[in-house]
Design a protein around this motif. Structure first.
Motif, PDB file in Angstrom:
ATOM      1  N   ARG A 219       0.833  -1.209   0.000  1.00 46.33           N
ATOM      2  CA  ARG A 219       0.000   0.000   0.000  1.00 46.33           C
ATOM      3  C   ARG A 219       0.869   1.262   0.000  1.00 46.33           C
ATOM      4  N   LEU A 220       2.021   1.175   0.626  1.00 49.78           N
ATOM      5  CA  LEU A 220       2.931   2.314   0.661  1.00 49.78           C
ATOM      6  C   LEU A 220       3.492   2.624  -0.723  1.00 49.78           C
ATOM      7  N   THR A 221       3.767   1.616  -1.511  1.00 48.65           N
ATOM      8  CA  THR A 221       4.345   1.841  -2.828  1.00 48.65           C
ATOM      9  C   THR A 221       3.297   2.105  -3.902  1.00 48.65           C
ATOM     10  N   VAL A 222       2.121   1.498  -3.791  1.00 47.42           N
ATOM     11  CA  VAL A 222       1.124   1.589  -4.846  1.00 47.42           C
ATOM     12  C   VAL A 222      -0.031   2.518  -4.473  1.00 47.42           C
ATOM     13  N   GLY A 223      -0.081   2.991  -3.244  1.00 50.40           N
ATOM     14  CA  GLY A 223      -1.206   3.782  -2.759  1.00 50.40           C
ATOM     15  C   GLY A 223      -1.675   4.835  -3.740  1.00 50.40           C
ATOM     16  N   PRO A 224      -2.981   5.027  -3.866  1.00 53.39           N
ATOM     17  CA  PRO A 224      -3.482   5.980  -4.864  1.00 53.39           C
ATOM     18  C   PRO A 224      -3.168   7.441  -4.528  1.00 53.39           C
ATOM     19  N   GLY A 225      -3.039   7.760  -3.273  1.00 47.67           N
ATOM     20  CA  GLY A 225      -2.784   9.149  -2.916  1.00 47.67           C
ATOM     21  C   GLY A 225      -1.789   9.257  -1.778  1.00 47.67           C
ATOM     22  N   LEU A 226      -1.368  10.478  -1.524  1.00 46.86           N
ATOM     23  CA  LEU A 226      -0.400  10.710  -0.458  1.00 46.86           C
ATOM     24  C   LEU A 226      -0.967  10.409   0.930  1.00 46.86           C
ATOM     25  N   PRO A 227      -2.223  10.756   1.243  1.00 45.81           N
ATOM     26  CA  PRO A 227      -2.752  10.389   2.567  1.00 45.81           C
ATOM     27  C   PRO A 227      -2.797   8.873   2.803  1.00 45.81           C
ATOM     28  N   ASP A 228      -3.077   8.115   1.730  1.00 47.86           N
ATOM     29  CA  ASP A 228      -3.066   6.656   1.867  1.00 47.86           C
ATOM     30  C   ASP A 228      -1.670   6.135   2.175  1.00 47.86           C
ATOM     31  N   ARG A 229      -0.676   6.732   1.582  1.00 43.71           N
ATOM     32  CA  ARG A 229       0.700   6.304   1.827  1.00 43.71           C
ATOM     33  C   ARG A 229       1.150   6.670   3.233  1.00 43.71           C
ATOM     34  N   ILE A 230       0.728   7.828   3.726  1.00 43.44           N
ATOM     35  CA  ILE A 230       1.071   8.217   5.094  1.00 43.44           C
ATOM     36  C   ILE A 230       0.400   7.279   6.086  1.00 43.44           C
ATOM     37  N   LEU A 231      -0.852   6.932   5.825  1.00 46.17           N
ATOM     38  CA  LEU A 231      -1.554   5.999   6.701  1.00 46.17           C
ATOM     39  C   LEU A 231      -0.905   4.615   6.672  1.00 46.17           C
ATOM     40  N   ALA A 232      -0.438   4.186   5.507  1.00 50.37           N
ATOM     41  CA  ALA A 232       0.258   2.901   5.418  1.00 50.37           C
ATOM     42  C   ALA A 232       1.567   2.932   6.199  1.00 50.37           C
ATOM     43  N   LEU A 233       2.272   4.050   6.142  1.00 55.63           N
ATOM     44  CA  LEU A 233       3.522   4.173   6.898  1.00 55.63           C
ATOM     45  C   LEU A 233       3.250   4.158   8.404  1.00 55.63           C
ATOM     46  N   ASP A 234       2.194   4.835   8.829  1.00 55.46           N
ATOM     47  CA  ASP A 234       1.833   4.834  10.246  1.00 55.46           C
ATOM     48  C   ASP A 234       1.438   3.430  10.702  1.00 55.46           C
ATOM     49  N   THR A 235       0.721   2.717   9.869  1.00 54.81           N
ATOM     50  CA  THR A 235       0.339   1.345  10.204  1.00 54.81           C
ATOM     51  C   THR A 235       1.554   0.429  10.234  1.00 54.81           C
ATOM     52  N   MET A 236       2.547   0.716   9.401  1.00 56.50           N
ATOM     53  CA  MET A 236       3.778  -0.071   9.446  1.00 56.50           C
ATOM     54  C   MET A 236       4.522   0.138  10.757  1.00 56.50           C
ATOM     55  N   TYR A 237       4.457   1.355  11.303  1.00 55.29           N
ATOM     56  CA  TYR A 237       5.054   1.592  12.617  1.00 55.29           C
ATOM     57  C   TYR A 237       4.374   0.728  13.678  1.00 55.29           C
ATOM     58  N   VAL A 238       3.060   0.706  13.646  1.00 55.77           N
ATOM     59  CA  VAL A 238       2.318  -0.086  14.642  1.00 55.77           C
ATOM     60  C   VAL A 238       2.630  -1.571  14.488  1.00 55.77           C
ATOM     61  N   ASN A 239       2.684  -2.046  13.254  1.00 54.13           N
ATOM     62  CA  ASN A 239       2.992  -3.460  13.025  1.00 54.13           C
ATOM     63  C   ASN A 239       4.427  -3.796  13.404  1.00 54.13           C
ATOM     64  N   SER A 240       5.352  -2.886  13.182  1.00 55.79           N
ATOM     65  CA  SER A 240       6.733  -3.163  13.580  1.00 55.79           C
ATOM     66  C   SER A 240       6.864  -3.195  15.098  1.00 55.79           C
ATOM     67  N   ILE A 241       6.096  -2.370  15.786  1.00 49.99           N
ATOM     68  CA  ILE A 241       6.088  -2.424  17.253  1.00 49.99           C
ATOM     69  C   ILE A 241       5.564  -3.775  17.722  1.00 49.99           C
ATOM     70  N   ALA A 242       4.482  -4.225  17.097  1.00 53.08           N
ATOM     71  CA  ALA A 242       3.930  -5.537  17.455  1.00 53.08           C
ATOM     72  C   ALA A 242       4.929  -6.652  17.172  1.00 53.08           C
ATOM     73  N   LEU A 243       5.644  -6.549  16.067  1.00 54.14           N
ATOM     74  CA  LEU A 243       6.637  -7.560  15.720  1.00 54.14           C
ATOM     75  C   LEU A 243       7.774  -7.597  16.735  1.00 54.14           C
ATOM     76  N   ILE A 244       8.236  -6.443  17.160  1.00 49.18           N
ATOM     77  CA  ILE A 244       9.326  -6.389  18.132  1.00 49.18           C
ATOM     78  C   ILE A 244       8.877  -6.909  19.489  1.00 49.18           C
ATOM     79  N   VAL A 245       7.660  -6.586  19.897  1.00 45.50           N
ATOM     80  CA  VAL A 245       7.153  -7.088  21.180  1.00 45.50           C
ATOM     81  C   VAL A 245       7.000  -8.607  21.132  1.00 45.50           C
ATOM     82  N   LEU A 246       6.479  -9.125  20.034  1.00 47.99           N
ATOM     83  CA  LEU A 246       6.353 -10.581  19.908  1.00 47.99           C
ATOM     84  C   LEU A 246       7.719 -11.264  19.899  1.00 47.99           C
TER      85      LEU A 246
END
Length: 89
Positions: free
Chosen positions: A23-50
């Protein structure tokens, strides 16, 4: 039993990270890409905690807190830049 649950959770979080990267690379607009980047932060936090639970160390939890702070600050900065055109007033 906990080992199996952690492996399944790690797999699902990795799949979520791959989908966010798409979604970060193909996202249709800039807000979608920012939201994908923010979600990647949350997922990376979950990955590190696990990973910290799986290895049984406390160091990974401190790294997750650091990434959480950086993720929040960077999301606020990018959104402020999009709305106003500058970060520092």
């Amino acid at each position: 039993m906990l080992d199996i649950a952690l492996k399944i959770s790690l797999t699902l979080v990795m799949i979520a990270l791959v989908l966010n990267a798409y979604r970060l690379t193909v996202g249709p607009g800039l807000p979608d890409r920012i939201l994908a980047l923010d979600t990647m932060y949350v997922n990376s936090i979950a990955l590190i905690v696990l990973l910290g639970l799986w290895l049984g160390t406390k160091t990974y939890f401190e790294a997750a807190l650091l990434i959480a702070m950086l993720g929040f600050i960077s999301t606020v900065a990018v959104c402020k830049y999009l709305l106003r055109g500058d970060i520092i007033e």
